[in-house]
Design a protein around this motif. Structure first.
Motif, PDB file in Angstrom:
ATOM      1  N   TYR A  39       0.674  -0.870  -0.099  1.00 37.07           N
ATOM      2  CA  TYR A  39      -0.177  -0.260  -0.129  1.00 37.07           C
ATOM      3  C   TYR A  39       0.602   1.293  -0.118  1.00 37.07           C
ATOM      4  O   TYR A  39       1.902   1.434  -0.122  1.00 37.07           O
ATOM      5  N   ASN A  75      -4.279   0.881  -2.078  1.00 38.99           N
ATOM      6  CA  ASN A  75      -3.823  -0.563  -1.952  1.00 38.99           C
ATOM      7  C   ASN A  75      -3.650  -0.811  -2.961  1.00 38.99           C
ATOM      8  O   ASN A  75      -3.969  -1.239  -4.031  1.00 38.99           O
ATOM      9  N   GLN A  81      -7.306  -5.005   2.179  1.00 35.11           N
ATOM     10  CA  GLN A  81      -6.436  -4.345   3.272  1.00 35.11           C
ATOM     11  C   GLN A  81      -7.428  -3.262   4.665  1.00 35.11           C
ATOM     12  O   GLN A  81      -7.678  -2.753   3.497  1.00 35.11           O
ATOM     13  N   LEU A  83      -5.586  -0.969   7.750  1.00 33.01           N
ATOM     14  CA  LEU A  83      -4.808  -0.307   7.905  1.00 33.01           C
ATOM     15  C   LEU A  83      -5.591   0.312   8.826  1.00 33.01           C
ATOM     16  O   LEU A  83      -6.933   0.853   9.474  1.00 33.01           O
ATOM     17  N   SER A 158      -0.273   1.946   9.824  1.00 36.74           N
ATOM     18  CA  SER A 158      -0.101   0.487  10.134  1.00 36.74           C
ATOM     19  C   SER A 158      -1.453  -0.268   9.206  1.00 36.74           C
ATOM     20  O   SER A 158      -2.772  -0.141   9.563  1.00 36.74           O
ATOM     21  N   GLN A 159      -0.057  -0.778   9.360  1.00 35.44           N
ATOM     22  CA  GLN A 159      -1.438  -2.625   8.906  1.00 35.44           C
ATOM     23  C   GLN A 159      -1.456  -3.097  10.087  1.00 35.44           C
ATOM     24  O   GLN A 159      -1.280  -3.463  11.240  1.00 35.44           O
TER      25      GLN A 159
END
Length: 348
Positions: A39, A75, A81, A83, A158-159
């Motif tokens: 990302y 993404n 995803q 985040l 952040s993931q």
């Protein structure tokens, strides 16, 4: 040939991860676009930006002003995803580095403006669709009462979950990427000089190393830059230096404090009274401190008990290092042999 090299490199990576003693390796504050996080994060320059070429939010605001900052998340993966996006206050970490990676940071008593308190939604979770893009708005309202100096923090993305695992059993590697876009908020561009204070001095332990720890504070709303220190520890009333340390290139966030660490090294402090002499120089200030502290037998017993905890198997690390060296030598040999074979075929 290429397939063989690929597996050799994967094996080297797995062994290197175990050599570092980290079952899961997390990478932070890395540009995701460069590091392959899957990302990207991009800022949209707002009005009130002090420098239009800055790669961060450099804002000059008015009391009570409202504005919507925008970041664009994209993404790069073929699956959704999640985040986490937060407005994090800048703090000074134990290495003397300005950091943004914690949402809940205990504020220094001198801090007047906490950024997460002036943003309407300071923390949220965002789900990006596969290969999707989302513009995220972050609305703030500047304090109604005028403030001096700089309020410093970051949009920290952040993931929520690490990526794909590599390896089996105890040897696994996962990457968890994060990205920070700084926010520097001011009402005036007038420079402010930092002020350092030294508070509590005592002993502690980090990674099995005994330390003298001195709490250093920047009590002004300005960044302390290019901070160098020289520390010396003596017996109280003596001029003989027992422990000495010099550190360069540190910094401190506005209105922050951290525990400055001085390793004992090969010196063992016995119960008694000692004195820490510390000098510090930054871009806009010089300070000298002298503070007495006491080391007790109870403290030394506690440090000794901490050091008795199970130690890593260093022989395993040495063995893994040898295996990695052999694998790298094998890679070099295979590349050389492949190149040699191509030359022979070309000559025919």
């Amino acid at each position: 040939m290429r397939k063989l090299l690929k597996w050799v490199f994967i094996l080297v990576g797995l062994l290197l991860g175990s050599l570092l003693g980290v079952p899961i390796a997390h990478a932070a504050k890395v540009n995701p676009a460069v590091a392959g996080a899957g990302y990207t994060v991009q800022m949209v320059r707002p009005r009130g930006q002090v420098n239009s070429t800055s790669g961060y939010f450099n804002l000059k605001v008015q009391p009570g002003e409202q504005q919507r900052l925008v970041v664009i998340l994209h993404n790069l993966q073929a699956q959704p995803q999640k985040l986490t996006l937060g407005i994090n206050q800048a703090y000074t970490n134990p290495d003397g580095v300005i950091d943004y990676d914690r949402y809940n940071v205990k504020p220094d008593p001198t801090l007047k403006v906490q950024l997460k308190q002036i943003f309407k939604e300071p923390q949220r979770t965002i789900t990006l669709p596969a290969n999707g893009t989302e513009r995220v708005g972050l609305t703030y309202e500047a304090p109604a009462d005028p403030f001096t100096g700089t309020a410093l923090g970051a949009v920290y993305v952040s993931q929520t979950k690490p990526g794909k695992k590599y390896g089996k059993g105890k040897i696994t590697l996962q990457n968890l990427y994060a990205y920070a876009i700084s926010i520097e908020m001011r009402e005036s561009l007038k420079a402010i000089r930092p002020v350092m204070a030294m508070h509590h001095v005592g002993v502690g332990q980090v990674d099995r190393q005994n330390m003298v720890m001195a709490n250093l504070q920047n009590s002004r709303p300005t960044v302390m830059e290019r901070l160098n220190t020289q520390a010396a520890i003596t017996k109280q009333g003596s001029t003989t230096v027992l422990i000495h340390q010099t550190k360069k290139g540190m910094g401190m966030a506005p209105n922050s404090n951290f525990n400055y660490r001085i390793p004992w090294g090969t010196t063992t402090l016995k119960p008694g009274n000692y004195t820490l002499h510390l000098s510090a120089q930054a871009t806009k200030g010089t300070w000298h401190f002298t503070k007495n502290f006491t080391v007790t037998q109870q403290q030394l017993n506690h440090l000794a008990n901490l050091a008795k905890q199970p130690k890593p198997n260093y022989w395993l690390y040495i063995l893994l290092a040898v295996v990695i060296a052999l694998l790298l030598a094998l890679v070099g040999y295979l590349i050389y042999k492949n190149h040699k074979n191509k030359q022979q075929l070309a000559q025919k």
